[in-house]
Design an enzyme around this catalytic site. Structure first.
Site, PDB file in Angstrom:
ATOM      1  N   SER A 138       1.119  -1.212   0.429  1.00  0.00           N
ATOM      2  CA  SER A 138      -0.116   0.046   0.103  1.00  0.00           C
ATOM      3  C   SER A 138       0.633   1.067   0.165  1.00  0.00           C
ATOM      4  CB  SER A 138      -0.591  -0.108   1.439  1.00  0.00           C
ATOM      5  OG  SER A 138      -1.125   1.442   1.492  1.00  0.00           O
ATOM      6  N   TYR A 151      -1.980  -0.897  10.588  1.00  0.00           N
ATOM      7  CA  TYR A 151      -1.449  -0.851   8.807  1.00  0.00           C
ATOM      8  C   TYR A 151      -0.568  -0.378   8.323  1.00  0.00           C
ATOM      9  CZ  TYR A 151      -3.783  -1.120   4.268  1.00  0.00           C
ATOM     10  OH  TYR A 151      -4.015  -1.367   3.176  1.00  0.00           O
TER      11      TYR A 151
END
Ligand code: NAD
Length: 254
Positions: A138, A151
């Protein structure tokens, strides 16, 4: 170009969103696709999409955080040409308000889940002469996203696993790369907005869209196209690289 005829692919978390789009596209290009999912109902929907375009798919109920189950599942498949480590979960919070339980959960799925699949798949790829590994990282991995402490940490680990695997197994004809999307419009985003902003979902959708300088979120299909390229024979020279696909998020926002 981009034919995957006679290839076998495993796509984790392919019952929804990005994983589903990747599984569908790889199957359309001729690969036999193994759908590794903890949600069987969702996996069966992906299978239906694959079969609807004349492709071949197989469903495996498997939680990637369970090493024993992952090893059993991979060994049953045996010959794997392409592994897409896509299964992952999101979390919102800072270092201050992230609970130990939530931190551990992110670790178990987003980090250990990727390790489990690498650990199970690499010996099989070596046995069969090589393979392609693609990890879903990501933009959070490199820039760190506000209020996404655990995350972002997990995606940085995915990025680093990509680099070491690429180095360790280059002699075994295994390539390993990662994709770093910015926000992609998947069921996860809709669920997040419905849960956290039930009163002003549309306004928040706009806001999230505009965090990408290009003014919208990515479509899962766009991520799938990049994944197809990176798994194809045309991309044989690429390894140890992360590919942002982010509507300008990393380079144009500063
Ligand atoms: P999604 O929630 O739509 O789909 C994820 C799928 O993974 C679900 O079907 C879920 O059942 C499955 N899954 C979750 N935990 C699992 C486990 N332990 N074992 C097996 N399957 C499991 O998510 P998405 O938005 O398509 O995201 C896919 C990947 O892309 C994730 O790794 C995510 O972090 C990454 N990503 C997403 C975005 C985004 O904006 N959507 C952006 C960057 C990166």
């Amino acid at each position: 170009m981009f034919s995957l005829k006679n290839k076998v692919a495993v796509v984790t978390g392919s019952g929804s969103g990005i994983g589903q789009a990747i599984a569908a596209l790889l199957a359309k290009q001729g690969a036999v696709v193994h759908i590794l999912e903890r949600n069987k109902e969702a996996a069966l929907k992906t299978l239906k999409i694959i079969e609807g375009t004349g492709g071949e798919g197989h469903v495996h109920s498997c939680d990637v955080s369970n090493q024993e189950a992952v090893i059993r599942t991979f060994n049953a498949i045996d010959k794997i040409d392409i592994l897409i480590n896509n299964a992952g979960i999101a979390h919102i919070g800072t270092a201050e308000n992230t609970s130990e339980a939530d931190f551990d959960k992110i670790y178990q799925i987003n980090i250990k889940g990727v390790y489990n699949c690498l650990h199970a798949c690499i010996p099989l790829m070596k046995k069969h002469g090589g393979g392609r590994i693609l990890n879903m990282a990501s933009v959070a991995a490199t820039v760190g996203i506000q209020d996404r402490f655990a995350y972002s940490m997990s995606k940085a680990a995915v990025l680093n696993m990509t680099l070491t695997v690429a180095k360790d197994f280059i002699k075994d004809n295994i390539t390993c790369n990662s994709i770093s999307p910015a926000r992609v419009h998947t069921p996860f985003v809709d669920g997040y907005l419905a849960k956290n902003f039930p009163e002003n979902q549309e306004e928040m959708f706009e806001k999230l869209s505009n965090t990408q300088p290009i003014g919208r979120m990515a479509k899962p299909k766009e991520i799938a196209s990049l994944a197809l390229y990176l798994c194809s024979d045309e991309a044989q020279f690429i390894t140890g690289t992360d590919y942002p696909i982010d509507g300008g998020f990393i380079k144009l926002n500063s």
